[in-house]
Design a protein around this motif. Sequence first.
Motif, PDB file in Angstrom:
ATOM      1  N   VAL A  75       0.849  -1.198   0.000  1.00  0.00           N
ATOM      2  CA  VAL A  75       0.000   0.000   0.000  1.00  0.00           C
ATOM      3  C   VAL A  75       0.883   1.245   0.000  1.00  0.00           C
ATOM      4  O   VAL A  75       1.859   1.331   0.751  1.00  0.00           O
ATOM      5  N   GLY A  76       0.525   2.193  -0.859  1.00  0.00           N
ATOM      6  CA  GLY A  76       1.293   3.423  -1.004  1.00  0.00           C
ATOM      7  C   GLY A  76       2.269   3.401  -2.159  1.00  0.00           C
ATOM      8  O   GLY A  76       2.760   4.468  -2.587  1.00  0.00           O
ATOM      9  N   GLU A  77       2.578   2.221  -2.721  1.00  0.00           N
ATOM     10  CA  GLU A  77       3.521   2.141  -3.843  1.00  0.00           C
ATOM     11  C   GLU A  77       2.870   2.616  -5.144  1.00  0.00           C
ATOM     12  O   GLU A  77       1.650   2.614  -5.304  1.00  0.00           O
ATOM     13  N   ILE A  78       3.728   2.987  -6.098  1.00  0.00           N
ATOM     14  CA  ILE A  78       3.286   3.467  -7.403  1.00  0.00           C
ATOM     15  C   ILE A  78       3.484   2.364  -8.434  1.00  0.00           C
ATOM     16  O   ILE A  78       4.505   1.660  -8.437  1.00  0.00           O
ATOM     17  N   PHE A  79       2.498   2.206  -9.344  1.00  0.00           N
ATOM     18  CA  PHE A  79       2.535   1.161 -10.373  1.00  0.00           C
ATOM     19  C   PHE A  79       2.195   1.761 -11.737  1.00  0.00           C
ATOM     20  O   PHE A  79       1.459   2.750 -11.825  1.00  0.00           O
ATOM     21  N   ASP A  80       2.721   1.148 -12.783  1.00  0.00           N
ATOM     22  CA  ASP A  80       2.337   1.500 -14.147  1.00  0.00           C
ATOM     23  C   ASP A  80       1.077   0.720 -14.521  1.00  0.00           C
ATOM     24  O   ASP A  80       0.942  -0.465 -14.184  1.00  0.00           O
ATOM     25  N   ALA A  81       0.167   1.394 -15.238  1.00  0.00           N
ATOM     26  CA  ALA A  81      -1.106   0.756 -15.574  1.00  0.00           C
ATOM     27  C   ALA A  81      -1.665   1.339 -16.858  1.00  0.00           C
ATOM     28  O   ALA A  81      -1.230   2.396 -17.335  1.00  0.00           O
ATOM     29  N   ALA A  82      -2.642   0.623 -17.417  1.00  0.00           N
ATOM     30  CA  ALA A  82      -3.404   1.101 -18.584  1.00  0.00           C
ATOM     31  C   ALA A  82      -4.862   1.244 -18.181  1.00  0.00           C
ATOM     32  O   ALA A  82      -5.392   0.404 -17.441  1.00  0.00           O
ATOM     33  N   VAL A  83      -5.522   2.281 -18.669  1.00  0.00           N
ATOM     34  CA  VAL A  83      -6.919   2.532 -18.335  1.00  0.00           C
ATOM     35  C   VAL A  83      -7.812   1.755 -19.301  1.00  0.00           C
ATOM     36  O   VAL A  83      -7.798   2.010 -20.508  1.00  0.00           O
ATOM     37  N   LEU A  84      -8.570   0.794 -18.779  1.00  0.00           N
ATOM     38  CA  LEU A  84      -9.435  -0.050 -19.599  1.00  0.00           C
ATOM     39  C   LEU A  84     -10.860   0.486 -19.704  1.00  0.00           C
ATOM     40  O   LEU A  84     -11.539   0.267 -20.711  1.00  0.00           O
ATOM     41  N   ASP A  85     -11.329   1.124 -18.641  1.00  0.00           N
ATOM     42  CA  ASP A  85     -12.722   1.561 -18.619  1.00  0.00           C
ATOM     43  C   ASP A  85     -12.834   2.800 -17.738  1.00  0.00           C
ATOM     44  O   ASP A  85     -12.072   2.961 -16.782  1.00  0.00           O
ATOM     45  N   VAL A  86     -13.794   3.662 -18.078  1.00  0.00           N
ATOM     46  CA  VAL A  86     -14.033   4.885 -17.315  1.00  0.00           C
ATOM     47  C   VAL A  86     -15.509   4.937 -16.969  1.00  0.00           C
ATOM     48  O   VAL A  86     -16.372   4.612 -17.810  1.00  0.00           O
ATOM     49  N   ASP A  87     -15.824   5.323 -15.734  1.00  0.00           N
ATOM     50  CA  ASP A  87     -17.216   5.400 -15.309  1.00  0.00           C
ATOM     51  C   ASP A  87     -18.025   6.326 -16.219  1.00  0.00           C
ATOM     52  O   ASP A  87     -17.529   7.380 -16.653  1.00  0.00           O
ATOM     53  N   ALA A  88     -19.259   5.928 -16.485  1.00  0.00           N
ATOM     54  CA  ALA A  88     -20.165   6.800 -17.217  1.00  0.00           C
ATOM     55  C   ALA A  88     -20.511   8.006 -16.360  1.00  0.00           C
ATOM     56  O   ALA A  88     -20.524   7.918 -15.122  1.00  0.00           O
ATOM     57  N   PRO A  89     -20.799   9.147 -16.993  1.00  0.00           N
ATOM     58  CA  PRO A  89     -21.192  10.331 -16.209  1.00  0.00           C
ATOM     59  C   PRO A  89     -22.419  10.020 -15.365  1.00  0.00           C
ATOM     60  O   PRO A  89     -23.327   9.311 -15.819  1.00  0.00           O
ATOM     61  N   PRO A  90     -22.473  10.508 -14.134  1.00  0.00           N
ATOM     62  CA  PRO A  90     -23.624  10.214 -13.277  1.00  0.00           C
ATOM     63  C   PRO A  90     -24.896  10.848 -13.825  1.00  0.00           C
ATOM     64  O   PRO A  90     -24.867  11.949 -14.382  1.00  0.00           O
ATOM     65  N   SER A  91     -26.007  10.127 -13.693  1.00  0.00           N
ATOM     66  CA  SER A  91     -27.299  10.675 -14.088  1.00  0.00           C
ATOM     67  C   SER A  91     -27.890  11.474 -12.936  1.00  0.00           C
ATOM     68  O   SER A  91     -27.378  11.465 -11.811  1.00  0.00           O
ATOM     69  N   ALA A  92     -28.987  12.158 -13.209  1.00  0.00           N
ATOM     70  CA  ALA A  92     -29.624  12.986 -12.186  1.00  0.00           C
ATOM     71  C   ALA A  92     -30.126  12.136 -11.027  1.00  0.00           C
ATOM     72  O   ALA A  92     -30.214  12.611  -9.887  1.00  0.00           O
ATOM     73  N   ARG A  93     -30.457  10.864 -11.289  1.00  0.00           N
ATOM     74  CA  ARG A  93     -31.018  10.005 -10.253  1.00  0.00           C
ATOM     75  C   ARG A  93     -29.974   9.167  -9.532  1.00  0.00           C
ATOM     76  O   ARG A  93     -30.258   8.591  -8.485  1.00  0.00           O
ATOM     77  N   SER A  94     -28.776   9.066 -10.092  1.00  0.00           N
ATOM     78  CA  SER A  94     -27.774   8.183  -9.487  1.00  0.00           C
ATOM     79  C   SER A  94     -27.119   8.846  -8.283  1.00  0.00           C
ATOM     80  O   SER A  94     -27.055  10.076  -8.173  1.00  0.00           O
ATOM     81  N   ARG A  95     -26.603   8.020  -7.397  1.00  0.00           N
ATOM     82  CA  ARG A  95     -25.918   8.513  -6.207  1.00  0.00           C
ATOM     83  C   ARG A  95     -24.529   9.013  -6.602  1.00  0.00           C
ATOM     84  O   ARG A  95     -23.788   8.309  -7.295  1.00  0.00           O
ATOM     85  N   PRO A  96     -24.157  10.224  -6.182  1.00  0.00           N
ATOM     86  CA  PRO A  96     -22.828  10.748  -6.549  1.00  0.00           C
ATOM     87  C   PRO A  96     -21.717   9.855  -5.999  1.00  0.00           C
ATOM     88  O   PRO A  96     -21.820   9.318  -4.894  1.00  0.00           O
ATOM     89  N   ARG A  97     -20.673   9.696  -6.775  1.00  0.00           N
ATOM     90  CA  ARG A  97     -19.509   8.960  -6.296  1.00  0.00           C
ATOM     91  C   ARG A  97     -18.277   9.526  -6.976  1.00  0.00           C
ATOM     92  O   ARG A  97     -18.373  10.141  -8.046  1.00  0.00           O
ATOM     93  N   PRO A  98     -17.098   9.315  -6.377  1.00  0.00           N
ATOM     94  CA  PRO A  98     -15.882   9.878  -6.965  1.00  0.00           C
ATOM     95  C   PRO A  98     -15.649   9.328  -8.371  1.00  0.00           C
ATOM     96  O   PRO A  98     -15.981   8.167  -8.652  1.00  0.00           O
ATOM     97  N   PRO A  99     -15.088  10.128  -9.266  1.00  0.00           N
ATOM     98  CA  PRO A  99     -14.800   9.624 -10.612  1.00  0.00           C
ATOM     99  C   PRO A  99     -13.750   8.525 -10.559  1.00  0.00           C
ATOM    100  O   PRO A  99     -12.915   8.475  -9.651  1.00  0.00           O
ATOM    101  N   GLY A 100     -13.812   7.634 -11.527  1.00  0.00           N
ATOM    102  CA  GLY A 100     -12.847   6.541 -11.575  1.00  0.00           C
ATOM    103  C   GLY A 100     -13.132   5.615 -12.725  1.00  0.00           C
ATOM    104  O   GLY A 100     -13.837   5.955 -13.683  1.00  0.00           O
ATOM    105  N   GLY A 101     -12.593   4.409 -12.626  1.00  0.00           N
ATOM    106  CA  GLY A 101     -12.766   3.421 -13.683  1.00  0.00           C
ATOM    107  C   GLY A 101     -11.972   2.168 -13.357  1.00  0.00           C
ATOM    108  O   GLY A 101     -11.683   1.881 -12.184  1.00  0.00           O
ATOM    109  N   THR A 102     -11.586   1.440 -14.387  1.00  0.00           N
ATOM    110  CA  THR A 102     -10.853   0.185 -14.225  1.00  0.00           C
ATOM    111  C   THR A 102      -9.493   0.296 -14.893  1.00  0.00           C
ATOM    112  O   THR A 102      -9.399   0.768 -16.039  1.00  0.00           O
ATOM    113  N   VAL A 103      -8.457  -0.148 -14.182  1.00  0.00           N
ATOM    114  CA  VAL A 103      -7.111  -0.141 -14.749  1.00  0.00           C
ATOM    115  C   VAL A 103      -6.536  -1.549 -14.730  1.00  0.00           C
ATOM    116  O   VAL A 103      -6.916  -2.384 -13.914  1.00  0.00           O
ATOM    117  N   ALA A 104      -5.616  -1.793 -15.646  1.00  0.00           N
ATOM    118  CA  ALA A 104      -4.848  -3.040 -15.678  1.00  0.00           C
ATOM    119  C   ALA A 104      -3.404  -2.704 -15.338  1.00  0.00           C
ATOM    120  O   ALA A 104      -2.722  -2.014 -16.105  1.00  0.00           O
TER     121      ALA A 104
END
Length: 476
Positions: free
Chosen positions: A408-437
């Motif tokens: 924990v705390g270490e830095i790694f190289d990664a590729a971004v595979l997926d990004v969260d869709a923009p939140p809709s008016a009805r969805s619960r707010p959450r921090p931006p993010g996605g999936t990395v490899a």
Amino acid sequence: MVIRRVLAPRIDFAALRRELGLPEEFPAAARREADAAAADPPRPAADRTDVPFVTVDPAGSRDLDQAMHLSRRPGGGYRVRYAIADVAAHVRPGGALDEETWRRGQTVYLPDGNVPLHPETLSEGAASLLPDVDRAAVVWTIDLDADCTTVAVQLERALVRSRAKLDYAGVQAQADAGRLPEPIALLPEIGARLTARGLHRGAINLPLPEQDVEADGDGWRLVLRGPAPMEEHNAQISLLTGMAAADIMLAGRIGLLRTMPAPKPEAVERLRMAAAPLGVHWPEGAGPGEVIAALDPAQPRAAAFIDQAAELMRGAAYTAFDGELPQRPEHGGVAAAYAHVTAPLRRLADRYATEVCLALHEGRPVPDWVRAALPRLPEVMATTDRTASAATRGAVELTEAVLLADRVGEIFDAAVLDVDAPPSARSRPRPPGGTVAVDTPPVRSRCLGELPLGERIRVRLVTADPAGRTVLFERA
């Protein structure tokens, strides 16, 4: 093909087994039936032991469902012989073993040992198509023309004898050296033509690397593998047989299909819109499968595009029918009607679908015990599919968390595979993010932050919790 592997400490998967409620020992009555069947194996009247079949499976496998022999037909075209373990000949309908296989549904694979559908005396013994022993099989003989269009299908119970137990890595090395053994020397040629036919009709194959956990001495290694060409060619023979089985059942108006809706036009359009930003060329008139087939999944942008394409492959199910044909009999990924018949040692459904095909091909009524089972199979297979998927996913997640727990705390190289869709008016707010490899170790996980899809970034490990099987990164 192994892409990357990293050694992890010894891990106890017992909690995962308990969480999923996986069975342990077979009931005594079921085991007695299996032992009795193994001691007195069936010997079909037809003898095909003169055909030099071989099996091609992962290196450590002993539950060998399929053996093949490929040859040229006089005058052009090919003959595919595909021998499938005759499980129904070993399992008494309504018996204790039959009942237990309904409870299990399918073999569940875990790093520390499988939870098999059948006792090992059958699954890795008397019913398995092991080399140099006579075995009861259901033999499919499929004749193809020069373009690999099916022109004739024959099906019979027969005695077979495999000549060799081959594995994917060894077969790929032999293919690269131009030294494939005679029974499968035509596999690259036939496989490539079947793949081309599939792409032409709209089939979609996602060549995503698979994470796996393997034993390594006193520990475990996390492995990321991409599909080798020979593995893909081998899969085409199974697809060919499954399509032949579906045609037989649809013509006979009874059976069990593996179905999936065709990709929705709006989903294809969203994927098309993602192509240009990721640098993926989409030729005019090409289908998604053709675009994906031209990509190198080892490249981050191509991998991100393929990950996006997974949205096209939703809704797979089993569809039983008797009399009235299904409204949507096709499998969207295959782009044709398709059935599971090639892995009866590992999947309950295949035993019953095979019995339907045998009865219809021989012009006799489908047995009552088969007909009565068909409506029950979709629910059983759906439930056990979820369990098997959860076992595979849980084992990988646990290994990832253990592997990274002290980093924990270490830095790694990664590729971004997926990004969260923009939140809709009805969805619960959450921090931006996605999936990395992550490159090393080969971990795929959630990452917080504003992420550029298909780009390489550096990420910091925030959480690695073996107890919760969770790993979380943030953009560094």
